[in-house]
Design an enzyme around this catalytic site. Sequence first.
Site, PDB file in Angstrom:
ATOM      1  N   ASP A  56      15.421  28.764 -24.804  1.00  0.00           N
ATOM      2  CA  ASP A  56      15.298  27.420 -24.240  1.00  0.00           C
ATOM      3  C   ASP A  56      13.933  26.789 -24.529  1.00  0.00           C
ATOM      4  OD1 ASP A  56      15.520  25.156 -22.621  1.00  0.00           O
ATOM      5  OD2 ASP A  56      15.106  26.258 -20.773  1.00  0.00           O
ATOM      6  N   GLU A  92      13.833  38.420 -20.957  1.00  0.00           N
ATOM      7  CA  GLU A  92      15.241  38.296 -20.592  1.00  0.00           C
ATOM      8  C   GLU A  92      16.237  38.808 -21.618  1.00  0.00           C
ATOM      9  OE1 GLU A  92      16.178  34.392 -19.222  1.00  0.00           O
ATOM     10  OE2 GLU A  92      14.927  34.616 -17.450  1.00  0.00           O
ATOM     11  N   TYR A 115      16.459  32.520 -10.327  1.00  0.00           N
ATOM     12  CA  TYR A 115      16.715  31.088 -10.088  1.00  0.00           C
ATOM     13  C   TYR A 115      17.660  30.859  -8.917  1.00  0.00           C
ATOM     14  CZ  TYR A 115      13.987  30.040 -14.207  1.00  0.00           C
ATOM     15  OH  TYR A 115      12.943  29.909 -15.094  1.00  0.00           O
ATOM     16  N   GLU A 166       9.296  34.089 -13.280  1.00  0.00           N
ATOM     17  CA  GLU A 166       9.882  32.747 -13.365  1.00  0.00           C
ATOM     18  C   GLU A 166      10.707  32.494 -12.120  1.00  0.00           C
ATOM     19  OE1 GLU A 166      12.288  31.731 -16.793  1.00  0.00           O
ATOM     20  OE2 GLU A 166      10.849  32.655 -18.172  1.00  0.00           O
TER      21      GLU A 166
HETATM   22  C1  GCB Z   1      14.721  31.304 -18.187  1.00  0.00           C
HETATM   23  C2  GCB Z   1      13.998  31.451 -19.476  1.00  0.00           C
HETATM   24  C3  GCB Z   1      13.186  30.225 -19.827  1.00  0.00           C
HETATM   25  C4  GCB Z   1      13.985  28.977 -19.490  1.00  0.00           C
HETATM   26  C5  GCB Z   1      14.265  28.962 -18.011  1.00  0.00           C
HETATM   27  C6  GCB Z   1      15.077  27.744 -17.576  1.00  0.00           C
HETATM   28  O1  GCB Z   1      15.163  32.251 -17.595  1.00  0.00           O
HETATM   29  O2  GCB Z   1      13.183  32.596 -19.516  1.00  0.00           O
HETATM   30  O3  GCB Z   1      12.885  30.275 -21.177  1.00  0.00           O
HETATM   31  O4  GCB Z   1      13.341  27.820 -19.883  1.00  0.00           O
HETATM   32  O5  GCB Z   1      14.983  30.097 -17.668  1.00  0.00           O
HETATM   33  O6  GCB Z   1      14.511  26.726 -17.250  1.00  0.00           O
HETATM   34  O7  GCB Z   1      16.299  27.844 -17.595  1.00  0.00           O
END
Ligand code: GCB
Length: 636
Positions: A178, A450, A507, A542
Amino acid sequence: MYPQENGSRGIIWLDGIWNFKADDGSAEEAHWEREFPRECEGLYVPASYNDQREEKRYRFDRMKVYYHRDVVIPRVYEGQRLVLRFDAVAHNAEVYLNGELLCSHRGGFLPFEAEITDLVRVGEPFELTVVADNRIDHSTLPVGNEEGSAFFGSDNAQVPAVREAKKWRGELNLPNFDFFNYCGINRHVRICSTPLHYIEDLTIVTKVTEREAAVSYEVKTGSSRIVTEDRADTSTNRAVSARSNCPDTENATGTASNDPDRRVFVTLLDREGAIVAQSEGERGELTVPEPRLWEPYPGDPYLYRMYVTYGSDEYVEEFGIRTIEVRDQKFLINGKPFYFKGFGKHEDFYIRGRGVNELLNVKDVSLLHWIGANSFRTSHYPYAEEMYQLCDREGIVIIDETPAVGIGAGAQTDPYKTMPIRDYHKEVLKTMIARDKNHPSVILWSLGNEPDTENFPESALTYWSDLYEYAHALDPQNRPVTFVCCQNDYTKDLVTRTMDVVCINRYYGWYNLSGDIEAACYAWNRELDFWEGLDKPVMVTEYGCDALPGNHGVNGEMFTEEYQEEYYRRIDRVFDQRSFFIGEHCWCFADFGTIQGVMRPDGNRKGIFTRERRPKLAAHFLKERWEAIPNFGYKE
Ligand code: GCB
C-alpha cells in the site's frame, strides 16, 4: 561507505536535469544504451519520474525508463580512484558507460557502486546511461501482485465479464503493498574519488562498563583495481598515469601493508574535537573514560567522531556510545526501559515521489520533536542514508526495515515455496545491515512487514527463523531483531513470538469492528491477554484510521478528524494498563500516495499530519499525551 568530501576525497555530484525517455517498445532493438534518442525530455535527478510530467504512462505503466547524460571529470582528479555510486535506483537498474554495461543492480532502496578509474579519462566527456525497471512481481522486494487484482480493488472474479476483462487487459504492474510504486533514480548519483589505496569499510562497536566505554573498531582497506589487476595489456593514458602515482603496486593486496605510509591510524574525538584516545592498526580497542552516552531526544544524543587515516586517505565517522538490550519484557537503552512513541512513515512527497528529500527530513524530524515522539520505523524499506545521519544527530530512534513487504498471495499458495525471494531477501538484509550498522539511532532491525504467517505457519517459521539468525550473525552490534506481524489469527502464527520484540499491526476499530471504538478496545484487551502470557516485550507498530482533513462531525464518525482523535485517545488507555507493552507507533506519520482504489481517496489518509505536514486534530491529542510520557521508566 557513505561518500565523504574531505582532504583526501572528493565528490562530483551528478544531480540535476538528465535526458529521459520511457521505453516505447523500441529501446532494446534500437540500443538506446548506446544511441540515446535525440527526442527526449529533461527530468530531475534524484526524484521519482512518475509525477514530474503529465504523461499518464509515467504513473501507470509497467516499463523500463532510460536516463542519460554526459559527464566530465575535472582534471584535478587525475591519479585518484574513481567510483560511480548510486544511492538507490528503483527497482532494478543497469548502468552503461559509453554504451558498455558497467554494472547492474537488483532492488530499489540500497546503494551500489562501480569503480570507473580505468574506464574514463579525466577531462574528457563520457556518456552515462541508466536503465531503471519499475516492474514488480513475486521475485521482487517489495512484492508485486502476479494475481492481477488491484490491492484495493473490487475485482469480483465470479462475474464472467470481470474475469474476461482482466484477461483481456493483460499484464499490469500491481503492487502487493500500500504505497505508490514510485520509481527511477530516487537518490543521489555521485562520482566519488579516493586515493588509490583507500579505506573501504569501518565497523564500530561500543561496550559500556561502569566508568568507561570500550570502543572497538575494524578498518577494511582496499586498493583500486588499476593497482591490483594485471594491467599489462592496458594502454590507456589514464591507467599509466595512475600507476606512476603508485610506487608499490606489487604490494597492493587490499589489506594494509607494512609500509609506514600505509598504516591505519585511528583517533577518537569528542564533540568539541578534543582527542580522547588513539590507536594504530586495522583493528583495535579504544577506551573512553567517563563516556557521554547517546540518548534519545530530549536527552543528549552525544556523538563522538572516529577519524581514520590510511596512507593518504582519511575518513571520519560519527558514532554514539549506547547500549541496547531486551530483557524481562523490556527494551533497554543504556540499561533503562525505553517507551517507543512515534510512527510508521514513508518517503513520500508531492512531485518528488520517493526522491531523497533532505529538506523534508528536517521538517519531519522537527515535527517528531514538536509532537513529543522519539522514534519511527522505516516502513517499508531502508530510507536514504541522510535520514539516519540526521536522526543520529537529533536523537530519534529508528526501527530499520527491509523492503520485504507483500510476502503472501492469498490462502491457497504458500509464498515461501512459490516466491523466489529467499536468497535475495538475505542479500538485502546483509546490505542493509552493512550500510546502517554504525548508526546509534538504529536500535532494532525489522526483517519485513506483514507477511503471511497464518496460512502456512510452519513454512513461515522456517523462513523467518533463518533470517532472524542471519541478522543476529551479521550485525556487529548484535541489535535485537523483529519482524512486523499483521492482523491475522495470532494464535496460529508461530513466528511473531520467536522475535526479540513482538511487533504487531492492528486495525481494530477500522478494518475490523469498523466505527466501533468501544469494541476495538475490548478486542485489544483480549489480544493483549494472549501476548501477556509470553515472555516478550510487545509494541504496536501500526494502528490507525483514515481522517480526511477538514471533515468534522460532532459524533465522531469514521473519516472525521474527531474519530481519529477519539480512536487514539481510547485505545492508548488500553496500552497504558499493560506493563509489557513497550510502545506505540501510529500509522501513519503523514498522508501518502498509494495505488488508486476504492478505499484510498487521494492516497492513504491515516496521517497524523497531512501530506503537506499540517497537523490533524489527533496530532494535538498525541502531543499532549507524548509530552507527558518520558522516554524512560514510563511503565515502572
Ligand atoms: C498495513 C500496512 C501499511 C498500510 C496500512 C493501511 O497493515 O502495513 O502498509 O498502509 O496497513 O493503511 O492499510
